[in-house]
Design a protein around this motif. Sequence first.
Motif, short mmCIF file in Angstrom:
data_model
loop_
_atom_site.label_atom_id
_atom_site.label_comp_id
_atom_site.label_asym_id
_atom_site.label_seq_id
_atom_site.Cartn_x
_atom_site.Cartn_y
_atom_site.Cartn_z
N GLU A 1 5.71 6.22 -2.41
CA GLU A 1 5.47 6.08 -3.84
C GLU A 1 4.32 5.12 -4.15
OE1 GLU A 1 8.26 5.17 -7.74
OE2 GLU A 1 9.19 5.60 -5.80
N HIS A 2 4.17 4.09 -3.31
CA HIS A 2 3.15 3.05 -3.58
C HIS A 2 2.23 2.93 -2.38
CE1 HIS A 2 5.50 1.72 -7.08
NE2 HIS A 2 6.55 1.91 -6.30
N PRO A 3 1.12 3.68 -2.39
CA PRO A 3 0.22 3.71 -1.23
C PRO A 3 -0.29 2.31 -0.83
CG PRO A 3 -0.39 5.40 -2.82
CD PRO A 3 0.68 4.58 -3.47
N ALA A 4 -0.54 1.45 -1.82
CA ALA A 4 -1.05 0.11 -1.48
C ALA A 4 0.01 -0.65 -0.68
CB ALA A 4 -1.40 -0.67 -2.74
N PHE A 5 1.24 -0.49 -1.08
CA PHE A 5 2.35 -1.09 -0.32
C PHE A 5 2.44 -0.45 1.07
CE2 PHE A 5 6.95 -0.60 0.80
CZ PHE A 5 7.16 -1.90 1.23
N GLY A 6 2.29 0.87 1.09
CA GLY A 6 2.33 1.58 2.38
C GLY A 6 1.29 1.03 3.35
N ASN A 7 0.10 0.77 2.83
CA ASN A 7 -0.96 0.21 3.68
C ASN A 7 -0.60 -1.18 4.18
OD1 ASN A 7 -2.45 2.51 3.25
ND2 ASN A 7 -3.65 1.61 1.59
N PHE A 8 0.01 -1.95 3.29
CA PHE A 8 0.42 -3.31 3.67
C PHE A 8 1.43 -3.23 4.82
CE2 PHE A 8 3.42 -6.85 3.25
CZ PHE A 8 2.57 -7.94 3.24
N GLN B 1 13.98 -4.77 6.07
CA GLN B 1 13.08 -3.68 5.68
C GLN B 1 13.35 -3.26 4.24
OE1 GLN B 1 13.12 -0.50 8.55
NE2 GLN B 1 12.78 -1.89 10.26
N ASP B 2 14.61 -3.30 3.85
CA ASP B 2 14.98 -2.95 2.47
C ASP B 2 14.30 -3.87 1.45
OD1 ASP B 2 16.59 -0.87 3.13
OD2 ASP B 2 18.49 -1.91 2.85
N ASP B 3 13.97 -5.08 1.85
CA ASP B 3 13.39 -6.07 0.92
C ASP B 3 11.87 -6.08 0.91
OD1 ASP B 3 15.87 -6.99 0.11
OD2 ASP B 3 15.92 -8.64 1.56
N LEU B 4 11.26 -5.29 1.79
CA LEU B 4 9.80 -5.42 1.95
C LEU B 4 9.04 -5.14 0.65
CD1 LEU B 4 9.23 -3.87 5.51
CD2 LEU B 4 8.70 -6.21 4.81
N PHE B 5 9.51 -4.16 -0.10
CA PHE B 5 8.77 -3.82 -1.33
C PHE B 5 8.82 -4.97 -2.34
CE2 PHE B 5 8.42 -1.53 -5.49
CZ PHE B 5 7.07 -1.25 -5.38
N ASP B 6 10.01 -5.54 -2.51
CA ASP B 6 10.13 -6.67 -3.44
C ASP B 6 9.32 -7.87 -2.96
OD1 ASP B 6 11.75 -5.26 -5.16
OD2 ASP B 6 13.62 -5.96 -4.24
N LEU B 7 9.34 -8.08 -1.66
CA LEU B 7 8.52 -9.17 -1.09
C LEU B 7 7.05 -8.92 -1.40
CD1 LEU B 7 7.89 -11.60 0.77
CD2 LEU B 7 7.86 -10.00 2.68
N TRP B 8 6.62 -7.70 -1.18
CA TRP B 8 5.21 -7.35 -1.40
C TRP B 8 4.79 -7.63 -2.85
CZ3 TRP B 8 3.13 -3.16 -4.34
CH2 TRP B 8 1.73 -2.99 -4.19
N LYS B 9 5.68 -7.29 -3.79
CA LYS B 9 5.36 -7.53 -5.20
C LYS B 9 5.20 -9.03 -5.46
CE LYS B 9 8.69 -4.92 -6.91
NZ LYS B 9 9.59 -4.20 -7.83
N LEU B 10 6.09 -9.81 -4.88
CA LEU B 10 5.99 -11.28 -5.04
C LEU B 10 4.67 -11.79 -4.45
CD1 LEU B 10 8.87 -13.79 -4.20
CD2 LEU B 10 6.49 -14.31 -3.72
#
Lengths: 573, 168
Positions: free
Chosen positions: A330-337, A402-411
């Motif tokens: 859903e979020h390519p920038a996150f995917g790249n991270f 791994q479940d938290d990676l997206f929230d971490l990335w936003k922070l």
Amino acid sequence: MTAHDPSLARPNAPVTTYRYDAFDAAFVRERVAEFREQVRRRLEGKLTEDEFRPFRLMNGLYLQLHAYMLRVAIPYGTLTALQMRRLADIADKYDRGYGHFTTRQNLQYNWPKLVDTPDILEALAEVEMHAIQTSGNCIRNVTADHFSGVAPDEIEDPRPTAEFLRQWSSAHPEFSFLPRKFKIAVTGAAQDRAAIMVHDIGLAIVKNDAGEIGYKVVVGGGLGRSPFIGKVIRDFAPRADLLAYLEAIMRVYNRFGRRDNKYKARIKILVHEKGIDEVRAAVEAEFAAMDRSVFAYDPAEFDRIAAFFAPPPYETLPADSQKLRAARVEHPAFGNFVEVNVAPHKIPGYAVVTVSLKPIGGIPGDATSAQMRALAEASERFGFGELRVSHEQNIILPHVKQDDLFDLWKLLDAAGLATANAGLVSDIISCPGLDYCSLATARSIPIAQAISKRFSDLSRQRRIGKLGIKISGCINACGHHHVGAIGILGLEKKGQESYQITLGGDPTFSASIGEILGPGVTAEQAPDVIEHLVDFYLAERHEGETFIETWRRIGHARFKDVLRREGEDGADI
Amino acid sequence: MALISDGRFIDDVWRRLAEEEALPKSGKVIVSLARLDHAIEVHGPGVDLGVIAPNTTDPAALADALPKLGLVSIVFPAFADGRGFSLARLLRRAGFAGELRASGRLLADQYAHALGCGFDTVEIPDDIEARQDETQWRAARDAHARTYQRGYVAPGSILDARRKAAAQ
């Protein structure tokens, strides 16, 4: 800042780092009180600047180009959220709101005042930190793999060993006035992330045929003006012998290391001039003559220390997170991270995250106090309150679900800390260079910034793949240019800054020193030259080959040739 | 010159013999390393012998003489030159039980290191004495009440204290 609030000192500390007992705490406070007294005597003229120098250096205080610089130890690179917040508070109260993470897992403040230093050391001591032996001709802050305890390829967590060494080397009566500085690094994994081959002593934790844990001991590596890869002095030192064996090495070095020329006073020169066999013979003779019973290796004490580094309370999780998979799509920038900055963890469902301190065009290793606080918060919310500093000048969050990676990335993204370039061409190691350092002969930060901007397109960086660029602003090689796949050394020639480029350096077990490409280039030319080299590699590489693998396969001369041709075409290099 | 023992400035009962000066019939005298063998051979029963040892001295070269010596004075040509600390350790290991003296440009801040390596006394030049009084030497010694090393002379080894605490 409530620098002297004792309630800050304990409660939130995670279970995965060493905790001071009353003795450790008292020891560090004694060192602070001693330094406070030394500063007083210096200001009163009881100590001359020459006499004061080694003592301020042993407390991490340099006199730099424009101001004092205080280098804080982050032993084996591990720190807690509480400690990170304290570093941020100190940056605000005593400095200019930022700090610089270094290649030796230290943090440097660039603008402290001499009179404030004892108070800073006291504020550090409150959170079990110090600046002891981050400089001076003594055994320096011991460094270790920044993936300690979480790397899937680990034989044993190197941090208990490193903590053992921290204590043993602290205010050592015999080895506090060595011929030169002395650096020890420890790794416990199959892959070396601690650059042990280029330290005065490198220790690799190994298992022998009988299944016993011990240490491969490498000695005499180092960079600077005479770079050397370390040599194996012992294939296997049992743990019970480690401290005695290190004392034997130190005693031989203290007695026979050269003192006539500070550039030749390192143990690498002793090993080079005498040969590893003669040094080994001297060390083994000393080791045999020692009363080893006084070291009385105490397994209970080792276990006590090791227990502090026990794994945090991980949850039982599936190996693959559906949530992560969905967020990546859903979020390519996150995917790249995730693709670039996230590494596998030994526990299913967890990940190791590298937070890059190399934003495009930024100063490598710098973090503002706001960013330090964001990192502290990130570690508390998503990682048992633990952080690491890597020798690549990045921050690691070692236990993220791994479940938290997206929230971490936003922070992280909100704090300007989500640059997805870990290990890529803009993840540049750089020393402070002429902008801060009194030894430097050329700038290094602006070169790093220019190269970073040249490769600002992160998708292009991912296509290029893993590629370490390392920049030093002088021959002392604090930016480790000798072991960069591409190394850049800033020099001063006839009043002009000139940059010498090396290729093929490698800081891991397969260590090698980079080879010089040709005549130096100007600051303006450097990004062009790097781009030519990268383009040539892209054209020549085989599927899946890294830059250094291609360089090793096709040879240095072909890279030189390309540049020569580019030069004829007007690139003027 | 001032001599420090146990954190106090004390009188020196040893006398440094000049190269051209003849060996006396009695007293405590310190000779150069070059003169040592001869002095051991000829000195009378009333004489206590000491020697000045450069910090590069091979302890093996002193091994035979050590039991006959009351003092070894190890030279610190500069305070940053720590070779004397290792030499002191080696002489103690070789069984030397007499007075071990650190002589030269040592600073009060190194007192704990010197004591830890087995030195008894420190002999400093006048200019250092003028800036570093007894109080400072005592303060510097006491500033290192706790140490992490074993096998060194230390009043408060943290490792030993921990073992003791664990055993209780």
